[in-house]
Design an enzyme around this catalytic site. Structure first.
Site, mmCIF file in Angstrom:
data_model
loop_
_atom_site.group_PDB
_atom_site.id
_atom_site.type_symbol
_atom_site.label_atom_id
_atom_site.label_comp_id
_atom_site.label_asym_id
_atom_site.label_seq_id
_atom_site.Cartn_x
_atom_site.Cartn_y
_atom_site.Cartn_z
ATOM 1 N N ASP A 111 0.768 -1.249 0.000
ATOM 2 C CA ASP A 111 0.000 0.000 0.000
ATOM 3 C C ASP A 111 0.797 1.296 0.000
ATOM 4 O O ASP A 111 0.233 2.341 -0.283
ATOM 5 C CB ASP A 111 -0.995 0.002 1.171
ATOM 6 C CG ASP A 111 -2.270 0.778 0.848
ATOM 7 O OD1 ASP A 111 -2.543 0.995 -0.357
ATOM 8 O OD2 ASP A 111 -2.980 1.183 1.775
ATOM 9 N N HIS A 380 1.902 4.241 6.448
ATOM 10 C CA HIS A 380 1.748 4.883 5.140
ATOM 11 C C HIS A 380 0.531 5.808 5.087
ATOM 12 O O HIS A 380 0.284 6.437 4.052
ATOM 13 C CB HIS A 380 1.688 3.836 4.024
ATOM 14 C CG HIS A 380 0.586 2.840 4.190
ATOM 15 N ND1 HIS A 380 0.732 1.691 4.920
ATOM 16 C CD2 HIS A 380 -0.680 2.829 3.724
ATOM 17 C CE1 HIS A 380 -0.406 1.009 4.886
ATOM 18 N NE2 HIS A 380 -1.278 1.681 4.174
#
Length: 974
Positions: A111, A380
């Site tokens: 991701d 993230h």
């Protein structure tokens, strides 16, 4: 995009692990992979029953539950610092090894928004056999997919090359989610539990988007749909093994309905495998890579080029998040630096003061609170600025709380050690407040967390111009005092400090007592200039000079004009201006900018028509304060730059101080849908090539690329610590204390995005409160270094770390009469002699992790089987040491050489070293037993295992370019 706030996360994660463990126990064929330890640990510590814990142990042994990556979070790759990536990985791995004896060997980095070349190196150093990523440029992915090149052996580091290479798999165009369209129904497929809505699940149990259940009537059509997708993907890979990811964001919170439907499908396909031409099974990532590895193919090698930036469509460049939420990025880095200082400070205290009065267990908890906060924000959707305000506040709260704990710990250690010395100094307090000396006879305590001697300035806020500063012996210390930029009623006192590695010194600061006073910085204010009319007058230049540079300012504009590097007498024309990109927030009118994306609709526009200037000069420092106004009559300035150059007196090592031009900016609040950049334009013929770092670990060359669409945004790159431009002879280097987007939009130019304020009406963003209406003022710092390549090569690594790890300043008050101090000068290191490494090495970690696991693997597994792993206090005897070589092979004739160090003598100031064990990056493997898979390449046709280099017996280690070496060190107990 995992941006949920804590309560929804806890409820969701608890449901996932509770139901998945239950369902895995029901069918031997079922499997599951788990990544982020932060969420697993919440479940394990708070929710899981003893029976469930027993089941997890069993499932791990059977290989049906597999932890992949195993860090606290799935960290971002673009804007994180290597130290923090290693920290969060180490935190998760320590828990997994201590609790289960489990060591992750595969990655699932699906991701993060773009892939750095540092990551494959770190994962190789951590003992991984294969790496998996997904988000790379859409056009590049299509090309690699077409040509079956999504799998390769990646040599992420040019210096470590094949020694730390790793097999890498890029997911195809379907990425990490299951395709959910069904040709025979308008309902979705494969997500039978629907989409998670926590913390308020629906009362009737009907979640949004629940997929069509599998029944006898649709079973054949369902199977056809799945097989067709499997075959489409198979055509993009070289082996007949297809990785078919089942799941997506916020899935498996009701594992029962997931597995019961999928079981029916898999059984049906396998019963009719002749007809379908496919067999299917549940698998972990490890199972998949094992299958590919056993095919024994020869793979192509990829060099150290990264996959940044990342675009998903012609007008969607994910380069905005390099700057989004600049305040959070800055706080996260300051917290990381504080943790670094606190760890070495506590380690020294434990080793040198075994009888100290501070409770070690409580101290470890204080450090852990900051370890966890710094680890978690590397997510993230954390430091990237791609979370909602509520989640940002959670990160900030946790970071501030951790920093407060570690400041408290450091203050109490100083207090304890000084009062234990019985040399008559009695502290009434050492307090970790953030600024300023108020009462009489204050002490400023300054700790240098780097393993080099450092000479620099620290700033203290004072209420008076007439001040004196003395060291421990009562000798005057060079200092300069001047009006503060912050407020007219206070003054900034700059104290010149020279401190050994990992040592602290005490300075007393008092109102003038007739003897030696601090130098006073005198201010000259220049008239505000209309820069639009500048060309019409003749130039009047005035110089600001120190031993290394002459900086010329143009009096007709109040802007910088040029910088001369005095040693070589090379002059570079250099001007700086602020510009703003105006961006669109209305999806009906075209591409937008948001937390993730940068979508400028035209070139950047200059913001100010008038500039004011004040020059404050004294014997030690000159500060140029530039104020940028929208026009000549504006009341308030929009932007400010404070530029400082230093003059170091005789007897001090001023090399680093003299060679840097420090700049601090004040930016904001911005108007809506504006993105603010500082553009530095020079007459260097750079051919529009920019160099930027990957995670403060290695540099990447960034030639300007022209695209059909979105060229400006697609030429933005992350700068985590370093960026530079150069011509054949001269280099201009930028060093930074937080991440920014950076670009070279013209020959000889470098621009840094400092701040963003956006609003848009994209439904996804509005629903998730992701609009980045950030009205804050940001105060980032950048250091400039100008010089020949040879000179900047020597300076930039040590300077970058000196900026990252500025000294920690604390304040203390003395009570009662002040006795005479002992006659010899003490460098109050927490120990006898300081720890000093050569300038091409960095002491990356010196800490006491507290893990209770055995470093003998067989022993650790045995104690877990016997249920003993929980017993006993934290282990304070094991010291974790990491040493990193800062240079690439061939980068510098001297500094790129391998370095031989004797760990026993390096650490003698801490005590007598008895044992050294070399470990994998996160500490969980003995390097002598670590055997990573060696994948076949044309360069190395034989397949087999990597063997690690053995540590020599006599404590001597040779560190080669770019190596990061990790050790457990044990000392003779006192």
């Amino acid at each position: 995009f995992f941006f949920f706030f804590q309560e929804s996360m806890h409820a969701y994660a608890a449901n996932v692990y509770t139901t998945v463990v239950e369902e895995l126990m029901k069918g031997k064929q079922r499997k599951f992979i788990a990544v982020e330890q932060e969420f697993f640990r919440l479940w394990w510590d708070v929710v899981a029953t003893d029976a469930q814990k027993q089941q997890v142990h069993q499932l791990l042994q059977e290989g049906r539950l597999e932890f992949v990556i195993g860090g606290q979070v799935m960290h971002d790759e673009a804007v994180t610092l290597i130290d923090d990536q290693i920290l969060q990985l180490t935190e998760g791995h320590g828990f997994l090894y201590e609790t289960f004896g489990f060591r992750p060997q595969f990655s699932w980095h699906v991701d993060p928004f773009g892939a750095s070349a540092t990551t494959p190196t770190l994962f190789a150093l951590a003992g991984f056999n294969a790496h998996l990523i997904s988000r790379i440029d859409y056009d590049l992915k299509a090309d690699m997919q077409q040509n079956k090149k999504l799998q390769f052996v990646w040599q992420g580091s040019p210096s470590l090359s094949e020694r730390q290479e790793i097999f890498t798999h890029i997911m195809d165009q379907y990425s990490y989610c299951t395709p959910s369209q069904l040709p025979f129904s308008n309902r979705s497929a494969f997500y039978w539990n629907g989409f998670a809505t926590f913390p308020d699940p629906p009362k009737d149990g009907v979640y949004p988007n629940m997929s069509l259940p599998v029944t006898d009537t649709n079973l054949h059509q369902y199977a056809q749909t799945m097989v067709a997708n499997i075959k489409e993907r198979a055509a993009w890979f070289r082996t007949s093994d297809v990785l078919w990811p089942w799941g997506c964001d916020k899935q498996f919170f009701n594992a029962s309905v997931q597995y019961s439907n999928m079981d029916l499908l898999l059984d049906y396909i396998n019963e009719h495998s002749d007809e379908f031409g496919v067999t299917v099974q549940y698998a972990t990532v490890g199972d998949y890579f094992q299958a590919v590895y056993s095919r024994n193919l020869t793979w192509e090698i990829r060099n150290s080029q990264d996959f940044l930036p990342y675009s998903t469509e012609p007008f969607q460049a994910w380069t905005g998040f390099y700057t989004s939420r600049s305040t959070l990025k800055g706080v996260a880095r300051r917290a990381s630096s504080f943790l670094y200082a606190g760890e070495s400070f506590f380690t020294q205290y434990v080793l040198k003061h075994p009888a100290g009065s501070i409770c070690k267990c409580k101290a470890l908890k204080q450090l852990q609170s900051l370890r966890w906060a710094v680890s978690e924000v590397q997510h993230h959707d954390g430091i990237t600025g791609t979370e909602s305000p509520k989640v940002r506040d959670m990160y900030l709260t946790n970071l501030m709380y951790g920093v407060f704990n570690v400041k408290k710990l450091m203050a109490s250690i100083i207090f304890d050690m000084n009062n234990a010395k019985k040399n008559g100094e009695v502290y009434s307090s050492v307090y970790p407040k953030d600024s300023g000396v108020s009462e009489v006879d204050q002490y400023v305590v300054v700790y240098n967390p780097l393993a080099w001697n450092i000479t620099t300035f620290v700033t203290v806020s004072v209420g008076n111009l007439a001040m004196s500063v003395y060291d421990e012996l009562g000798q005057p210390v060079p200092a300069q005092v001047q009006t503060s930029v912050e407020s007219p009623s206070t003054y900034d006192l700059y104290i010149l400090v020279a401190i050994n590695g990992l040592s602290y010194r005490k300075y007393s600061v008092k109102p003038l007592d007739g003897k030696q006073s601090a130098f006073i910085g005198r201010s000259i204010k220049y008239k505000r200039r209309d820069i639009t009319r500048a060309g019409q007058q003749s130039r009047q230049l005035f110089p600001v000079v120190n031993n290394c540079y002459q900086v010329l300012f143009d009096q007709s504009t109040n802007l910088m004009h040029s910088i001369t590097e005095r040693e070589t007498n090379q002059t570079v024309q250099l001007t700086q201006e602020f510009l703003e990109y105006h961006v669109n927030g209305d999806t009906t009118k075209g591409p937008i900018s948001d937390n993730y994306l940068f979508g400028p609709n035209a070139s950047a526009v200059p913001v100010s028509k008038a500039v004011g200037l004040e020059v404050v000069s004294g014997a030690l420092m000159t500060e140029m304060r530039q104020y940028f106004y929208s026009n000549v009559t504006s009341q308030e300035y929009l932007y400010a730059v404070y530029t400082r150059i230093y003059t170091v007196p005789e007897g001090y090592d001023g090399n680093l101080l003299c060679h840097r031009i420090e700049q601090e900016y004040s930016v904001g609040p911005l108007e809506l849908n504006r993105e603010a950049v500082l553009r530095t334009s020079t007459n260097l013929n750079t051919k529009q090539v920019l160099y930027t770092d990957n995670n403060g670990y290695q540099m990447q060359k960034r030639p300007f690329k022209a695209y059909v669409n979105n060229t400006v945004a697609r030429n933005y790159y992350p700068m985590v610590q370093t960026a530079y431009i150069e011509d054949d002879t001269t280099r201009l280097m930028l060093l930074t204390e937080r991440a920014h987007g950076v670009s070279s939009q013209g020959n000889g130019q470098v621009e840094v995005m400092l701040h963003r304020r956006l609003w848009n009406n994209l439904e996804w963003n509005v629903n998730n409160n992701l609009t980045l209406n950030d009205s804050s003022v940001v105060r980032p710092v950048i250091w400039l270094i100008l010089g020949t390549k040879a000179v900047t090569n020597i300076l930039y690594q040590t300077s970058g770390l000196a900026l990252e790890h500025r000294p920690v300043v604390m304040f203390g008050a003395l009570s009662g009469d002040k006795p005479k101090l002992p006659g010899q000068l003490q460098q109050n290191s927490v120990h006898g002699s300081p720890v000093t490494v050569p300038p091409n090495l960095h002491l990356q970690t010196l800490s006491i992790p507290g893990w209770r696991y055995s470093s003998n693997h067989a022993e650790q597994i045995r104690s877990i089987h016997m249920g003993k792993q929980k017993e006993g206090d934290a282990d304070f005897s094991r010291v974790l040491l990491r040493v990193r070589h800062l240079y690439e092979a061939g980068e510098d004739p001297v500094l790129s050489q391998p370095v031989m160090i004797d760990l026993k003598s390096l650490l003698k100031g801490l005590g007598s070293v008895t044992t050294v064990e070399e470990r994998s990056l996160t500490g969980t493997w003995d390097v002598n037993t670590l055997k990573r898979w060696k994948w076949k390449t044309a360069q190395y046709p034989s397949k087999g295992f990597f063997n690690s280099t053995k540590t020599s017996e006599n404590f001597t280690v040779t560190v080669h370019p770019k190596e990061i070496r990790t050790f457990f060190v044990y000392f003779q107990s006192q």
